[in-house]
Write a protein that holds these residues in place. Structure first.
Motif, PDB file in Angstrom:
ATOM      1  N   LEU A 179      36.240  50.440  23.446  1.00 35.91           N
ATOM      2  CA  LEU A 179      36.051  49.156  22.765  1.00 35.91           C
ATOM      3  C   LEU A 179      34.961  48.342  23.452  1.00 35.91           C
ATOM      4  O   LEU A 179      34.104  47.746  22.783  1.00 35.91           O
ATOM      5  CB  LEU A 179      37.366  48.383  22.729  1.00 35.91           C
ATOM      6  N   LEU A 180      34.965  48.314  24.770  1.00 41.27           N
ATOM      7  CA  LEU A 180      33.927  47.579  25.497  1.00 41.27           C
ATOM      8  C   LEU A 180      32.560  48.207  25.261  1.00 41.27           C
ATOM      9  O   LEU A 180      31.573  47.487  25.051  1.00 41.27           O
ATOM     10  CB  LEU A 180      34.252  47.558  26.988  1.00 41.27           C
ATOM     11  N   ASP A 181      32.493  49.530  25.287  1.00 44.38           N
ATOM     12  CA  ASP A 181      31.214  50.192  25.010  1.00 44.38           C
ATOM     13  C   ASP A 181      30.712  49.841  23.613  1.00 44.38           C
ATOM     14  O   ASP A 181      29.505  49.641  23.401  1.00 44.38           O
ATOM     15  CB  ASP A 181      31.377  51.706  25.137  1.00 44.38           C
ATOM     16  N   PHE A 182      31.619  49.785  22.662  1.00 42.42           N
ATOM     17  CA  PHE A 182      31.252  49.441  21.291  1.00 42.42           C
ATOM     18  C   PHE A 182      30.670  48.030  21.224  1.00 42.42           C
ATOM     19  O   PHE A 182      29.623  47.805  20.595  1.00 42.42           O
ATOM     20  CB  PHE A 182      32.483  49.563  20.395  1.00 42.42           C
ATOM     21  N   LEU A 183      31.317  47.072  21.862  1.00 48.54           N
ATOM     22  CA  LEU A 183      30.834  45.689  21.837  1.00 48.54           C
ATOM     23  C   LEU A 183      29.468  45.571  22.510  1.00 48.54           C
ATOM     24  O   LEU A 183      28.572  44.879  22.000  1.00 48.54           O
ATOM     25  CB  LEU A 183      31.848  44.777  22.528  1.00 48.54           C
ATOM     26  N   LEU A 184      29.297  46.262  23.616  1.00 49.10           N
ATOM     27  CA  LEU A 184      28.015  46.209  24.314  1.00 49.10           C
ATOM     28  C   LEU A 184      26.908  46.828  23.467  1.00 49.10           C
ATOM     29  O   LEU A 184      25.777  46.325  23.448  1.00 49.10           O
ATOM     30  CB  LEU A 184      28.129  46.932  25.655  1.00 49.10           C
ATOM     31  N   HIS A 185      27.225  47.900  22.776  1.00 49.76           N
ATOM     32  CA  HIS A 185      26.222  48.544  21.927  1.00 49.76           C
ATOM     33  C   HIS A 185      25.797  47.620  20.795  1.00 49.76           C
ATOM     34  O   HIS A 185      24.599  47.504  20.491  1.00 49.76           O
ATOM     35  CB  HIS A 185      26.787  49.848  21.359  1.00 49.76           C
ATOM     36  N   VAL A 186      26.753  46.963  20.153  1.00 46.32           N
ATOM     37  CA  VAL A 186      26.417  46.073  19.037  1.00 46.32           C
ATOM     38  C   VAL A 186      25.546  44.925  19.511  1.00 46.32           C
ATOM     39  O   VAL A 186      24.482  44.632  18.933  1.00 46.32           O
ATOM     40  CB  VAL A 186      27.702  45.550  18.369  1.00 46.32           C
ATOM     41  N   VAL A 187      25.975  44.259  20.553  1.00 49.87           N
ATOM     42  CA  VAL A 187      25.227  43.095  21.042  1.00 49.87           C
ATOM     43  C   VAL A 187      23.844  43.508  21.540  1.00 49.87           C
ATOM     44  O   VAL A 187      22.846  42.823  21.285  1.00 49.87           O
ATOM     45  CB  VAL A 187      26.027  42.392  22.158  1.00 49.87           C
ATOM     46  N   GLY A 188      23.757  44.634  22.225  1.00 54.87           N
ATOM     47  CA  GLY A 188      22.484  45.062  22.786  1.00 54.87           C
ATOM     48  C   GLY A 188      21.508  45.628  21.781  1.00 54.87           C
ATOM     49  O   GLY A 188      20.320  45.781  22.093  1.00 54.87           O
ATOM     50  N   SER A 189      21.969  45.935  20.571  1.00 51.79           N
ATOM     51  CA  SER A 189      21.084  46.533  19.574  1.00 51.79           C
ATOM     52  C   SER A 189      20.488  45.528  18.606  1.00 51.79           C
ATOM     53  O   SER A 189      19.538  45.863  17.886  1.00 51.79           O
ATOM     54  CB  SER A 189      21.856  47.604  18.776  1.00 51.79           C
ATOM     55  N   LEU A 190      21.017  44.332  18.543  1.00 52.73           N
ATOM     56  CA  LEU A 190      20.509  43.316  17.623  1.00 52.73           C
ATOM     57  C   LEU A 190      19.400  42.512  18.296  1.00 52.73           C
ATOM     58  O   LEU A 190      19.512  42.125  19.468  1.00 52.73           O
ATOM     59  CB  LEU A 190      21.641  42.382  17.187  1.00 52.73           C
ATOM     60  N   ASP A 191      18.340  42.244  17.553  1.00 49.22           N
ATOM     61  CA  ASP A 191      17.211  41.507  18.121  1.00 49.22           C
ATOM     62  C   ASP A 191      17.623  40.142  18.646  1.00 49.22           C
ATOM     63  O   ASP A 191      17.141  39.697  19.690  1.00 49.22           O
ATOM     64  CB  ASP A 191      16.119  41.340  17.058  1.00 49.22           C
ATOM     65  N   ALA A 192      18.511  39.462  17.926  1.00 47.49           N
ATOM     66  CA  ALA A 192      18.853  38.091  18.279  1.00 47.49           C
ATOM     67  C   ALA A 192      19.747  37.996  19.509  1.00 47.49           C
ATOM     68  O   ALA A 192      19.797  36.945  20.159  1.00 47.49           O
ATOM     69  CB  ALA A 192      19.535  37.404  17.090  1.00 47.49           C
ATOM     70  N   THR A 193      20.455  39.093  19.848  1.00 46.01           N
ATOM     71  CA  THR A 193      21.464  38.996  20.921  1.00 46.01           C
ATOM     72  C   THR A 193      21.257  39.999  22.044  1.00 46.01           C
ATOM     73  O   THR A 193      22.087  40.049  22.968  1.00 46.01           O
ATOM     74  CB  THR A 193      22.865  39.201  20.330  1.00 46.01           C
ATOM     75  N   ALA A 194      20.206  40.790  22.005  1.00 44.81           N
ATOM     76  CA  ALA A 194      20.035  41.844  23.013  1.00 44.81           C
ATOM     77  C   ALA A 194      19.986  41.283  24.431  1.00 44.81           C
ATOM     78  O   ALA A 194      20.438  41.944  25.380  1.00 44.81           O
ATOM     79  CB  ALA A 194      18.773  42.643  22.715  1.00 44.81           C
TER      80      ALA A 194
END
Length: 696
Positions: free
Chosen positions: A522-537
């Motif tokens: 779950l933590l890996d999933f959240l980090l991947h989402v946040v780190g892949s978006l331009d606005a939140t990387a």
């Protein structure tokens, strides 16, 4: 002396020799007469007559000719018929294609015909519904009837692994999974004998077909040549209806839409576009509080091809939402001339043209930025990649998100192939030059909205919250605007329905904070989402620093935000059929000084609309009870004892969506009873019109 002529010696009294013998003097005679000659008589033929001149050969020749002719007839006649069956259709097809869409090149004719074919083929089969699908062939709870397996879809949840991806064109910050990584298998393709290899074969063929358009000759990208060559042929004559022209060609494949625009060109219609149409997410309140503005002049510096008008225009509304002026930053004759600011006001001669230019610029900006870049290349792509690469097939969050990324790999692959590269439908629709289109794509991160626009004005923690908590963002927008728009009212209610369902589902699987802390995936999933978006990387450290309680709440927000993006936001930004249908209303490109797009633009943007409107599974099933929430097909309870709780959860969510649908319908039905500017309907947040995942 001996005679030397051909008489054989008879002229000299020497008796001639008969037969074939040679006349030769004896040696004694030669000694006595050394000047004597040897006389050779010409041979006389004694051979038999040749067989080829006889009657036997004549009989055999006649018989052989008859047999050979019969064999050639047996062999060549079928070949002749086969050639006729191939040649005549080819000639007819060539004649049809040359007469079909004569103003378009082959790269635009072929997609229209392919869309017609695929939509006709798709209409032969039922719309895929998750409740009718099987996720495992050995699952005894699935309907395994012959008809079901022949018509349905087999969804095989793949194990967690790194996907094979391909970078998007123009240096866009998006790596898209290749077509062969798709998770579901079409059983009809398997019935054709392709078995497990159908994905690779289908991927290869699809890539080749999708790549044809970019390699074909493009008349649209020729500077000025296109408009000069065709002249008045591509313009609509006075009184000619662009909608009727489009529907006469694309009517059988053009998507339906609920929006009703009886008035498209008045000032009130312009206000409707800004508040209830394409523009509410870009509406800004002026600093002095004297009115509002919707801005598109960010597109003004981008150069366009010769003969076309440049994009841009900021539409200003007064405190009562009446349009008061449009300010355009217009290009000069050369790239080195600075932009010139020009203001248009109601009643002026060019006011109608300014409104058209603004509508078309807003249409282009929302299509490229919010829809194609924001929803497809950012939110939906992040959803499928993060779920497939960070969560196992049995993970509860993976199963919850599965229906919301249904077909996303195929959809985004096709979108990236036919909309993004130069020479494809995207560049053929828009008037940008090649360099300008590249600059436009690179500028997209700075033009994003829905939370990304507040970067630099709020703290990092607040930015992270606003990007993923739509409820908080909608409340902030309402406060900033000083007015409660129906767009944010209904959007907020849909967000609450999604957020409540996700929160209850997470509580079912994570009854304690210890369970949240123990889930590394779950933590890996959240980090991947946040780190892949331009606005939140750049905000990844904030996620790593969250305590367990904050991580649990953030996980609910992230999952809800992903679902909201691919359902509600995609419906708002992508379902723009009513605008694309009429190039006198909104046009992706138009000749300079003319308040209407050309006939070719009318067909290409209608083709784009049809190509991106293939049906996907609907969000709301027609069935009642447990199957009413169709996404529940993929959900599992932690144990058998909690299965009733899962059923109740799904039923509550289904009831919430049905209640929101009734409320949205009432809002539309009573639109005429409300005062301006709220006397219009709104359809983008009605769950009945939503699909469960992004479509193409």
């Amino acid at each position: 002396p001996t005679c030397r002529c051909s008489c054989g010696g008879s002229a000299m009294g020497v008796p001639p020799r008969s037969g074939d013998e040679q006349v030769e003097l004896a040696p004694a005679e030669m000694e006595r007469d050394p000047d004597s000659l040897v006389v050779v008589m010409p041979p006389t033929s004694t051979k038999r007559p040749s067989f080829f001149c006889g009657p036997g050969f004549l009989v055999l020749a006649i018989l052989g000719t008859l047999v050979l002719g019969l064999m050639l007839y047996i062999v060549l006649m079928p070949l002749t018929w086969i050639m006729a069956l191939l040649v005549f259709p080819a000639l007819f097809l060539s004649f049809y294609l040359n007469s079909f869409l004569p103003l378009h090149d082959w790269a635009e004719k072929v997609p229209v015909l392919l869309i017609k074919f695929f939509i006709a083929e798709r209409a032969m089969w039922p719309t895929p519904r998750f409740a009718d699908m099987v996720d495992r062939e050995e699952d005894t709870t699935d309907d395994a009837s012959c008809c079901h397996r022949a018509l349905g879809e087999l969804y095989v949840l793949q194990p967690k692994r790194e996907l094979v991806k391909r970078p998007a064109d123009w240096g866009i910050n998006a790596n898209l999974p290749v077509l062969a990584e798709a998770e579901y298998i079409n059983l009809r393709s398997m019935r054709l004998g392709l078995s497990c290899f159908w994905k690779d074969i289908g991927s290869l063929l699809t890539d080749r077909v999708l790549g044809l358009m970019a390699g074909m000759h493009n008349t649209h990208t020729e500077d000025g040549g296109y408009l000069r060559r065709h002249g008045a042929k591509v313009r609509f004559a006075r009184g000619e209806d662009p909608v009727a022209y489009v529907m006469s060609i694309m009517g059988d494949v053009y998507p339906t839409f609920p929006d009703v625009w009886d008035d498209k060109f008045s000032d009130d219609a312009l206000a409707r576009l800004c508040l209830h149409g394409l523009g509410p997410q870009r509406l800004e309140r002026l600093p002095d509080g004297a009115g509002y503005v919707v801005r598109t002049n960010s597109l003004a510096p981008l150069r366009v091809r010769e003969g076309y008008e440049s994009y841009g225009g900021d539409c200003y509304l007064d405190a009562g939402f009446r349009p008061v002026r449009i300010v355009r930053m217009e290009q000069g004759g050369s790239p080195w001339e600075p932009l010139t600011e020009r203001t248009y006001t109601p009643g002026s001669d060019d006011w109608g043209y300014a409104k058209f230019a603004f509508r078309s610029s807003l249409f282009t900006l929302v299509t490229v930025c919010e829809h194609l870049y924001g929803i497809h290349l950012q939110w939906s792509n992040v959803t499928v990649v993060a779920a497939r690469e960070r969560l196992g097939a049995a993970h509860p969050i993976r199963r919850l998100l599965t229906p919301y990324y249904f077909g996303t790999i195929q959809v985004n692959h096709i979108a990236n192939s036919i909309l993004v590269p130069w020479g494809t439908l995207g560049s053929r629709n828009f008037a940008f030059t090649r360099e300008a289109l590249q600059h436009a794509w690179r500028a997209m991160p700075s033009l994003m909205v829905d939370g990304a626009e507040v970067r630099g004005r709020v703290s990092d923690a607040e930015l992270l919250r606003l990007c993923f908590d739509c409820g908080a963002y909608f409340r902030r927008r309402t406060a900033d605007l000083g007015v409660d728009l129906p767009y944010y009212q209904q959007g907020g209610e849909y967000w609450l329905a999604i957020h409540r369902m996700v929160d209850e589902y997470v509580a079912l699987w994570y009854p304690s904070l210890e369970a949240v802390a123990a889930d590394v995936e779950l933590l890996d999933f959240l980090l991947h989402v946040v780190g892949s978006l331009d606005a939140t990387a750049h905000l990844l450290p904030l996620v790593r620093e969250m305590d367990t309680a904050a991580r649990r709440e953030f996980a609910v927000d992230v999952i809800s935000r992903l679902i909201f993006a691919v359902t509600a936001h995609h419906e708002h930004y992508g379902s723009v059929s009513v605008y694309a249908q009429d190039v006198s209303f909104c046009s992706f490109a138009w000749p300079k000084g003319e308040a209407c797009g050309t006939k070719t633009t009318a067909i290409t943007q209608a083709t784009l609309m049809a190509a991106t409107s293939f049906p996907m599974p609907p969000l709301m099933s027609q069935r009642k009870g447990y199957a009413g929430f169709t996404e529940s097909k993929f959900l599992r309870a932690p144990c058998a004892a909690l299965e009733p709780a899962l059923q109740q959860l799904c039923q509550r969510h289904s009831d919430a969506l049905a209640a929101l649908e009734r409320k949205c319908n009432t809002h539309v039905a009573k639109a005429a009873d409300r005062p301006f500017p709220f006397n219009y309907g709104l359809w983008c947040f009605n769950p009945r019109w939503m699909e469960a995942s992004v479509s193409v």
